[in-house]
Design a protein around this motif. Structure first.
Motif, PDB file in Angstrom:
ATOM      1  N   MET A  87       0.842  -1.196   0.000  1.00 59.77           N
ATOM      2  CA  MET A  87       0.000   0.000   0.000  1.00 59.77           C
ATOM      3  C   MET A  87       0.875   1.242   0.000  1.00 59.77           C
ATOM      4  SD  MET A  87      -1.319   0.213   3.978  1.00 59.77           S
ATOM      5  CE  MET A  87      -1.870   1.919   3.829  1.00 59.77           C
ATOM      6  N   ILE A  88       0.275   2.371  -0.341  1.00 65.27           N
ATOM      7  CA  ILE A  88       0.931   3.674  -0.275  1.00 65.27           C
ATOM      8  C   ILE A  88       0.267   4.446   0.859  1.00 65.27           C
ATOM      9  CG2 ILE A  88       1.464   5.822  -1.492  1.00 65.27           C
ATOM     10  CD1 ILE A  88       2.853   3.428  -2.715  1.00 65.27           C
ATOM     11  N   GLY A  89       1.064   4.961   1.794  1.00 64.44           N
ATOM     12  CA  GLY A  89       0.450   5.653   2.927  1.00 64.44           C
ATOM     13  C   GLY A  89       1.470   6.358   3.785  1.00 64.44           C
ATOM     14  N   PHE A  90       1.038   6.820   4.959  1.00 58.93           N
ATOM     15  CA  PHE A  90       1.842   7.557   5.934  1.00 58.93           C
ATOM     16  C   PHE A  90       2.221   8.936   5.406  1.00 58.93           C
ATOM     17  CE2 PHE A  90       6.359   8.536   7.112  1.00 58.93           C
ATOM     18  CZ  PHE A  90       6.069   9.127   8.337  1.00 58.93           C
ATOM     19  N   ALA A  91       2.920   8.962   4.278  1.00 57.66           N
ATOM     20  CA  ALA A  91       3.288  10.210   3.603  1.00 57.66           C
ATOM     21  C   ALA A  91       3.031  10.015   2.115  1.00 57.66           C
ATOM     22  CB  ALA A  91       4.758  10.544   3.858  1.00 57.66           C
ATOM     23  N   PRO A  92       2.853  11.086   1.332  1.00 51.55           N
ATOM     24  CA  PRO A  92       2.595  10.945  -0.103  1.00 51.55           C
ATOM     25  C   PRO A  92       3.668  10.112  -0.800  1.00 51.55           C
ATOM     26  CG  PRO A  92       2.248  13.211   0.588  1.00 51.55           C
ATOM     27  CD  PRO A  92       2.863  12.505   1.756  1.00 51.55           C
ATOM     28  N   GLY A  93       3.266   9.025  -1.406  1.00 54.14           N
ATOM     29  CA  GLY A  93       4.196   8.185  -2.146  1.00 54.14           C
ATOM     30  C   GLY A  93       4.979   7.201  -1.317  1.00 54.14           C
ATOM     31  N   PHE A  94       4.709   7.095   0.003  1.00 54.15           N
ATOM     32  CA  PHE A  94       5.468   6.187   0.865  1.00 54.15           C
ATOM     33  C   PHE A  94       5.002   4.751   0.637  1.00 54.15           C
ATOM     34  CE2 PHE A  94       6.599   3.720   4.515  1.00 54.15           C
ATOM     35  CZ  PHE A  94       7.742   4.283   5.034  1.00 54.15           C
ATOM     36  N   PRO A  95       5.908   3.859   0.144  1.00 54.28           N
ATOM     37  CA  PRO A  95       5.499   2.475  -0.116  1.00 54.28           C
ATOM     38  C   PRO A  95       5.761   1.567   1.090  1.00 54.28           C
ATOM     39  CG  PRO A  95       7.678   2.849  -1.027  1.00 54.28           C
ATOM     40  CD  PRO A  95       7.268   4.138  -0.348  1.00 54.28           C
ATOM     41  N   TYR A  96       4.738   0.847   1.506  1.00 51.08           N
ATOM     42  CA  TYR A  96       4.918  -0.202   2.513  1.00 51.08           C
ATOM     43  C   TYR A  96       5.224  -1.490   1.755  1.00 51.08           C
ATOM     44  CZ  TYR A  96       3.073   2.782   6.236  1.00 51.08           C
ATOM     45  OH  TYR A  96       2.889   3.786   7.158  1.00 51.08           O
ATOM     46  N   LEU A  97       6.424  -2.015   1.950  1.00 47.30           N
ATOM     47  CA  LEU A  97       6.890  -3.152   1.170  1.00 47.30           C
ATOM     48  C   LEU A  97       6.884  -4.428   1.995  1.00 47.30           C
ATOM     49  CD1 LEU A  97       9.960  -1.429  -0.542  1.00 47.30           C
ATOM     50  CD2 LEU A  97       7.627  -1.620  -1.405  1.00 47.30           C
TER      51      LEU A  97
END
Length: 236
Positions: free
Chosen positions: A140-150
């Motif tokens: 998902m992308i979240g926390f900050a703009p464009g931040f990827p959870y891998l």
């Protein structure tokens, strides 16, 4: 479909929950469902946002077609979503995009690399080898703009977040937070263990597609030297 639940988010969004645990198979279903909606949107649909275990759909209630005057937009969307779930493809026909991210590990770019190595009784080079020899999925992308959870990080380097978060982490910093790894696309506070930095810009607000990555993409990390980092940073 018994395990899938629906609930409203105000009067302009609905969340479809697929499960309670982060799993690769579950994420694949979410990715297929998201792409199915994006290619075949229903009247009134505005945006689809996938997360670890759910999908949230934003819609304009004034544009949702109601078959009967007594029906609410939310009730109609639940019916539409259930219908789409029944016709969901069994596999993803679109090949996932693979993105290689260059990373300069350690030193001034990875202030916590030594701490991560010490935590696991490994050398810095062993941590770099393990981290850069995995294939990761963008959950998902979240926390900050464009931040990827891998997802997909090796258990050998799973490391708790820092007890005291830093107030400022440079854009491009690559970190470990528990069982996940990720990249800070913009300068921000954060508590992940920073092991390196990339010169790539993961988020460009003025671009047609601001985020370099999206849910379902595949990521690989490629170690580079400080000299290479500097030359790429200047080029960027």
């Amino acid at each position: 479909m018994d395990h899938i639940t629906f609930y409203p988010q105000g009067d302009r969004a609905i969340t479809i929950n697929f499960g309670n645990e982060i799993q690769k198979d579950l994420h694949q279903k979410i990715t297929i469902f998201t792409k199915h909606l994006e290619t075949d949107p229903f009247p009134g649909m505005l945006e689809v946002i996938p997360s670890f275990t759910a999908v949230t759909i934003f819609y304009d209630p004034t544009k949702v077609e109601l078959p009967t005057p007594n029906q609410t937009p939310y009730e109609q969307i639940v019916k539409i979503v259930k219908s789409k779930l029944f016709t969901l493809p069994l596999s993803n026909s679109q090949k996932s995009k693979t993105v290689t991210i260059p990373v300069c590990y350690g030193g001034e770019y990875g202030l916590d690399l030594q701490a991560v190595a010490n935590y696991h009784q490994l050398s810095e080079q062993q941590v770099i080898h393990i981290h850069s020899n995995q294939e990761y999925i963008v959950y998902m992308i979240g926390f900050a703009p464009g931040f990827p959870y891998l997802g997909g990080m090796a258990k050998e380097i799973v490391t708790p977040r820092k007890a005291t978060p830093r107030l400022k982490i440079p854009a491009g910093s690559v970190g470990i937070g528990g069982e996940q790894t990720g990249v800070y696309p913009i300068e921000s506070p954060g508590g992940w263990q920073i092991i390196g930095r990339t010169p790539l810009q993961l988020f460009q607000k003025n671009s047609k597609q601001p985020s370099l990555l999206k849910a379902g993409d595949v990521v690989r990390f490629q170690p580079i030297t400080p000299q290479r980092f500097t030359s790429m940073e200047v080029f960027e």
